[in-house]
Design a protein around this motif. Sequence first.
Motif, short mmCIF file in Angstrom:
data_model
loop_
_atom_site.label_atom_id
_atom_site.label_comp_id
_atom_site.label_asym_id
_atom_site.label_seq_id
_atom_site.Cartn_x
_atom_site.Cartn_y
_atom_site.Cartn_z
N GLY A 556 113.54 57.55 62.63
CA GLY A 556 113.99 58.78 63.24
C GLY A 556 113.42 60.02 62.60
O GLY A 556 113.33 61.07 63.22
N ARG A 557 113.00 59.87 61.34
CA ARG A 557 112.41 61.02 60.65
C ARG A 557 110.96 60.73 60.26
O ARG A 557 110.06 61.48 60.63
CB ARG A 557 113.22 61.36 59.40
N ALA A 558 110.72 59.65 59.56
CA ALA A 558 109.36 59.29 59.16
C ALA A 558 108.67 58.44 60.22
O ALA A 558 107.45 58.43 60.30
CB ALA A 558 109.37 58.55 57.83
N PHE A 559 109.47 57.71 61.00
CA PHE A 559 108.86 56.97 62.09
C PHE A 559 109.84 56.81 63.23
O PHE A 559 111.07 56.85 63.05
CB PHE A 559 108.32 55.62 61.62
N MET A 560 109.29 56.63 64.42
CA MET A 560 110.08 56.37 65.61
C MET A 560 109.47 55.18 66.33
O MET A 560 108.25 55.09 66.46
CB MET A 560 110.12 57.58 66.55
N SER A 561 110.32 54.28 66.81
CA SER A 561 109.87 53.12 67.60
C SER A 561 110.78 53.01 68.81
O SER A 561 111.99 52.85 68.68
CB SER A 561 109.93 51.84 66.76
N ARG A 562 110.17 53.08 70.01
CA ARG A 562 110.94 53.07 71.25
C ARG A 562 110.49 51.96 72.18
O ARG A 562 109.31 51.63 72.26
CB ARG A 562 110.78 54.42 71.97
N GLU A 563 111.45 51.40 72.91
CA GLU A 563 111.15 50.45 73.97
C GLU A 563 111.55 51.09 75.30
O GLU A 563 112.63 51.68 75.41
CB GLU A 563 111.91 49.14 73.78
N PHE A 564 110.69 50.93 76.33
CA PHE A 564 110.96 51.49 77.64
C PHE A 564 111.02 50.35 78.65
O PHE A 564 109.97 49.86 79.11
CB PHE A 564 109.87 52.50 78.02
N PRO A 565 112.23 49.87 78.97
CA PRO A 565 112.37 48.73 79.88
C PRO A 565 111.68 48.97 81.22
O PRO A 565 111.83 50.03 81.83
CB PRO A 565 113.89 48.60 80.04
N GLY A 566 110.94 47.99 81.65
CA GLY A 566 110.26 48.05 82.94
C GLY A 566 108.94 48.77 82.93
O GLY A 566 108.19 48.71 83.92
N ALA A 567 108.60 49.47 81.85
CA ALA A 567 107.35 50.24 81.80
C ALA A 567 106.15 49.31 81.69
O ALA A 567 106.17 48.33 80.93
CB ALA A 567 107.38 51.21 80.63
N ARG A 572 100.07 55.65 84.35
CA ARG A 572 101.29 56.18 84.96
C ARG A 572 102.48 56.06 84.01
O ARG A 572 103.27 57.00 83.84
CB ARG A 572 101.60 55.44 86.27
N ALA A 573 102.61 54.91 83.36
CA ALA A 573 103.72 54.69 82.44
C ALA A 573 103.62 55.63 81.24
O ALA A 573 104.64 56.18 80.78
CB ALA A 573 103.75 53.24 81.98
N TRP A 574 102.42 55.83 80.73
CA TRP A 574 102.26 56.71 79.57
C TRP A 574 102.50 58.16 79.95
O TRP A 574 103.09 58.92 79.17
CB TRP A 574 100.87 56.50 78.96
N ARG A 575 102.09 58.56 81.15
CA ARG A 575 102.37 59.91 81.62
C ARG A 575 103.88 60.14 81.72
O ARG A 575 104.39 61.18 81.31
CB ARG A 575 101.73 60.11 82.99
N ASP A 576 104.60 59.15 82.24
CA ASP A 576 106.02 59.32 82.49
C ASP A 576 106.84 59.49 81.22
O ASP A 576 107.93 60.08 81.26
CB ASP A 576 106.56 58.13 83.30
N ARG A 577 106.35 58.99 80.08
CA ARG A 577 107.11 59.13 78.84
C ARG A 577 106.37 59.92 77.76
O ARG A 577 106.77 59.92 76.58
CB ARG A 577 107.48 57.74 78.30
#
Length: 588
Positions: A556-567, A572-577
Motif C-alpha cells: 500500500g505504500r512501498a508496493f501495490m498489487s491488484r487483481e481485476f476479475p474478468g480483465a 482495452r483492459a489496461w486503458r480501463d484501469r
Amino acid sequence: MRIRRCIGLLSAACALLIAQAATAIEPLTPAPVQGDVVVEPFALEATSFAPAGMKTTVYLPPDYASGTRRYPVLYVNDGQDREAVKLRETLQQLIASGQIRAPIVVAIDMPPDRMGAYGLSDRKAGANLVAKTRYGGIGANAHAYSEWLAHTLVPAIDARYRTRTTPDARAIVGWSLGGLNAFNLGWQYPELFGRVGAFSPSFWPASDTTDDASMQRTRMAQRIVDASEPRNGARWFFAVGTAEETADRDGVNDAVDDTRDMVEGWNADAGGMKGLRQLGYSTNDDYAAKATRADASLYLLPGGKHEQAAWARMLPVFLLWAYAVNAPALQATGSVDSYQDVPSAYVPARNIDVWLPPSYATDPKRRYPVLYMHDGQNLFDPSMSFTGIDWDVDGTMTRLIDAHRVREAIVVAISNTPLRGNEYMPAKAASPEQRKYVLSDGYLRFIVDELKPAIDATYRTRPAREDTMVMGASMGGLISAYAMSEYPDVFGAAGGMSTHWPANDGAVIDYLAAHLPARRTHRFYFDHGTATLDAGYAPYQQRMDGVLREAGWREGRAFMSREFPGAEHNERAWRDRLDVPLQFLLGR
C-alpha cells in the motif's frame, strides 16, 4: 506494420538485425547544419554484369569531417540522374533547415545493362526472375546486381565511412525500373534495408502477357508479396504521378493501379493477390492528403509524369518521410512533441513521443516529474495501436490532473520495434540459449544514458530518482521492474500491468528477489486480470508479492498489487484501469 505484441523472444534471424550498434544519440532536435554537402566519387572493380566496374557518388553531410558520430545511409539507383532530380540541392536545403537528420547518400550509376540489372530476383534460389516484355527481358542480371549491392557495395561503404549499420538506418530508393529493383532489395534483404522508396515503380511486368486480364493477375512483384510470410519492421514509401500514362488495362492509370494494389492488395478477399496490408503492414493510401506513421505509404503527385522532373518533386517528400526530425503528429489530448527515428548506440532507432502536462506552456519556471513508458505506439492514438484501441494515457492523465489526483508529469512514450521481445526480456533472467539474442541491457542503456539526458536537456524536468518512473504492460512490465532493479539511482518507481511473470517460469521473480532496490526509497506497482493470458498470472504475482513482503516492503505504500476479475490481456483492459497505477506512481 502494426507491431505485434510479442510474449516470447524473436528468432535468431531477427536478432541478427542489430549485429552492430548504431550511433550515440543526437539531441532530440538537432541544430541545423550549415555548409556544403561534400561530394566524393567512389568506384568499385568490375563485376559480371559491369565488366568496366561500377561508379558511385557519395554525398557526405556538411559536418561529417568535423565530427565523430555515425550516419544513416541512403542508396540510390540510377545515380546518373542525380543532377536531374536535384539530389544535392534538395539534401542541402533540408539539412540546412534542420528538417531532417542528415544521411550519407550513395548514388549508384546505372549498370551497362539497366533492364537486366534493375529487376526482380529470388535470393533463396539464387535466381533471376526474368520478365519478357516487348522492350526485351527485364531482370536477367537482377540477382547478380542485388547480391553485388548487398554484399560488395554496402560493406565497402560501411568500411570507409562512419555509418549506422542497423536496417532502420539503411534505405534504398529508385525510380521506374530502379524503383522495381529498390523494392526487390528491400524485400529480399530485409536484414540490410529497413526503409525503401520507389518512385513510379515498374510493377507492371507479368509472367503471362496473353491479355490484359492475364497481366493483371500475374504481375510478378505482386506475386512475390502474395507468396510471402508477414514481414516485420520494414517501411515502404511509394510515389506515383497521376499523369504517368494514358494507356491502361482496366480503366485505371496502371502506374497508380499497380502501386495501389501493392499497398492494399488486388482482389485479396476474392482469391486475388495479397498486398502489404494483408501481410499486416499499416498503410496510408493518400500520403499527400495526410502524412502518417504507416509502414507503407502511397504518395500521389498531381500531374506528375514518368520523368525526372516529377521524381525531383517526389524526392523531398521521400527524404522527409525517411529522415525527418519530427514524426507525424498524433491524435492526442494536450500537447505532444514527436521525434522520428531517434538513434542510439545500443539499439535500433525508434520514435519518441513526449506528452506535456497542461501547465507546461503557461508556467515556464515549473519543473515536472517524468514517467517513461514502453510500447509507445499503444499509448495515445488508437490509429497507431496494436489493437486499434489505445491506452488513453493523455486523456487519463488530463482527467486525473484536473481532479487533483496526480501530480502533473511529463510522459515519455518509447516506441517498440520488431525486436520487442528481445529488448523487453530481462537479460539476467534469460536462459543460456536466449542470452545471445537478449537486448534488454542495451535497451536500458539507451533509456538511461541517451534518452533521459536528452529529455532532461530539452524539457523542464525534475531529474532526480524520486521523480523518475518507468511503466509498461506484459513484457513491458518485466522490463520496467528490471530497469529499477538495475538502475536504482535513476528510477524511483516502476509499474507493471499484466506483468508477464511466466516468462522462463518466473525467472525474473527469482532475479528480483536477489536484486531488490531499497524499500524506503523505491516503489513497485503490479496488477493482473483473470481472463485470456492473464488467467495464468495469479500464482506468479502471489509469488512476487511474497518476495516483497519477506523483504519488508510495506504493501500500500512501498508496493501495490491488484487483481481485476474478468480483465483480459489487452490494451482495452489496461486503458480501463490505467488510473490505478498512475495514481500510485504519481499520487499527490
